[in-house]
Design a protein around this motif. Structure first.
Motif, PDB file in Angstrom:
ATOM      1  N   ASP A 175       0.802  -1.231   0.000  1.00 23.42           N
ATOM      2  CA  ASP A 175       0.000   0.000   0.000  1.00 23.42           C
ATOM      3  C   ASP A 175       0.832   1.277   0.000  1.00 23.42           C
ATOM      4  O   ASP A 175       0.377   2.321  -0.491  1.00 23.42           O
ATOM      5  N   HIS A 176       2.058   1.209   0.573  1.00 23.29           N
ATOM      6  CA  HIS A 176       2.825   2.444   0.756  1.00 23.29           C
ATOM      7  C   HIS A 176       4.286   2.326   0.331  1.00 23.29           C
ATOM      8  O   HIS A 176       5.065   3.250   0.589  1.00 23.29           O
ATOM      9  N   GLY A 177       4.650   1.216  -0.291  1.00 21.97           N
ATOM     10  CA  GLY A 177       5.995   1.085  -0.826  1.00 21.97           C
ATOM     11  C   GLY A 177       6.946   0.303   0.064  1.00 21.97           C
ATOM     12  O   GLY A 177       6.800   0.283   1.291  1.00 21.97           O
ATOM     13  N   THR A 178       7.937  -0.305  -0.570  1.00 21.11           N
ATOM     14  CA  THR A 178       8.898  -1.128   0.180  1.00 21.11           C
ATOM     15  C   THR A 178       9.783  -0.285   1.086  1.00 21.11           C
ATOM     16  O   THR A 178      10.288  -0.780   2.090  1.00 21.11           O
ATOM     17  N   GLY A 179       9.986   0.992   0.726  1.00 20.97           N
ATOM     18  CA  GLY A 179      10.820   1.849   1.567  1.00 20.97           C
ATOM     19  C   GLY A 179      10.261   1.981   2.966  1.00 20.97           C
ATOM     20  O   GLY A 179      10.993   1.855   3.964  1.00 20.97           O
ATOM     21  N   LEU A 180       8.956   2.213   3.071  1.00 15.79           N
ATOM     22  CA  LEU A 180       8.337   2.330   4.383  1.00 15.79           C
ATOM     23  C   LEU A 180       8.372   0.993   5.118  1.00 15.79           C
ATOM     24  O   LEU A 180       8.671   0.939   6.316  1.00 15.79           O
TER      25      LEU A 180
END
Length: 316
Positions: A175-180
């Motif tokens: 939902d919010h990206g692998t970075g987060l």
């Protein structure tokens, strides 16, 4: 502005506190790391007041079995003796929410409840490995997998324990990206994040330091034929080796014989079914490859020091 996702965690009595914490904390940390209210959560229980985990910690909840809002996501978390807490009220609630279009998931033994509600026929499902025997007996139409979680099906399931964290990190990344998700894992000091396809239990190779493909294949054949056990000579023939060679492998790596190993495997499965189901001792004996109840009872007592019936009574 990013919409805040609302998770409702329905806690059944004797729920796994570890699985609950591993499901909830990544959401809290994601908010902290991102500086945004990406997630909010509510806790629910059947009585609407509290729920007691298997470690006896009492958790106060926000709500009972009232209808959810349209975009809420419902995750059911349970633990030991799940069949004793799968009540008509909980099943009816789940069925109503499903009819309303609520996204529903389950963690630890929670998949048992979803299967009991009739949701999981034909749906690949993960459940804590300790419940595999019970689940396979009760719900043969549900394709059970040994993955830590399954997130690509209509009903999301996770096997429990730290697998709940793996699932939540997967959902955060989606939902919010692998970075987060990576930042959340770092905050958790969790550097061994697993994909859903990872197996739950430690492999035979890791557990025993084995690298012999014949032995691991032999054990897999034993597990797959537990209701109608194969003789050592049949296993050896399937592997293309001699019975004597098979016996040497078991002696070298496991310090036992093929015959003793498969009997112990069947006995441990029987013990799981005695604890987790209401099936009769005779039914359990047959399900574990024993043609005679009296013989099963004798072998069980010899191995565990207690009769099957006494074992069930002691744990009641």
């Amino acid at each position: 502005m990013t919409q805040t996702a609302h998770f409702v965690f329905l806690l059944l009595e004797n729920f796994s506190h570890l699985a609950f914490s591993c499901a909830l904390e990544p959401l809290r940390i994601a908010n902290l790391v991102s500086g945004k209210p990406l997630f909010r959560w509510s806790l629910a229980s059947e009585n609407g007041t509290s729920a007691t985990s298997s470690n006896r910690a009492v958790t106060l909840v926000d709500r009972g079995l009232e209808p959810l809002e349209r975009d809420d996501r419902l995750f059911l978390i349970s633990g030991i003796h799940v069949q004793n807490h799968t009540t008509p009220a909980v099943l009816n609630y789940l069925r109503r929410e499903r009819a309303s279009g609520t996204q529903i998931g389950a963690i630890c033994s929670g998949a048992y409840v979803l299967a009991k509600a009739g949701f999981l026929d034909g749906v690949e499902t993960a459940i804590h490995w300790e419940f595999h025997d019970l689940f396979a007996e009760k719900f043969p139409a549900v394709p059970l997998v040994r993955n830590v979680f399954v997130a690509n099906q209509k009903f999301v399931t996770a096997s429990g324990g730290t697998a709940a964290a793996d699932l939540m990190l997967h959902l955060i990344a989606r939902d919010h990206g692998t970075g987060l998700a990576t930042a959340v894992a770092d905050q958790m000091v969790y550097n061994a994040v697993r994909e859903g396809s990872a197996a739950q239990r430690v492999s035979l190779q890791s557990r025993h330091g084995m690298r012999n493909t014949h032995l691991t294949r032999a054990i897999q054949l034993m597990e797959d034929s537990i209701e109608d056990p194969l003789a050592p000579c049949e296993i050896a023939e399937e592997l293309g080796i001699s019975t004597r060679q098979l016996e040497r492998l078991f002696g070298k790596y496991l310090n036992t014989s093929p015959k003793r190993y498969v009997v112990e495997m069947r006995l441990h499965r029987a013990r799981n079914l005695i604890v987790q189901t209401e099936e009769s001792i005779a039914q359990i004996a047959m399900a574990c490859g024993f043609n005679s109840t009296s013989h099963f009872s004798k072998v069980f007592r010899s191995h565990f020091g207690i009769s099957p019936l006494s074992h069930r009574t002691t744990l009641a």
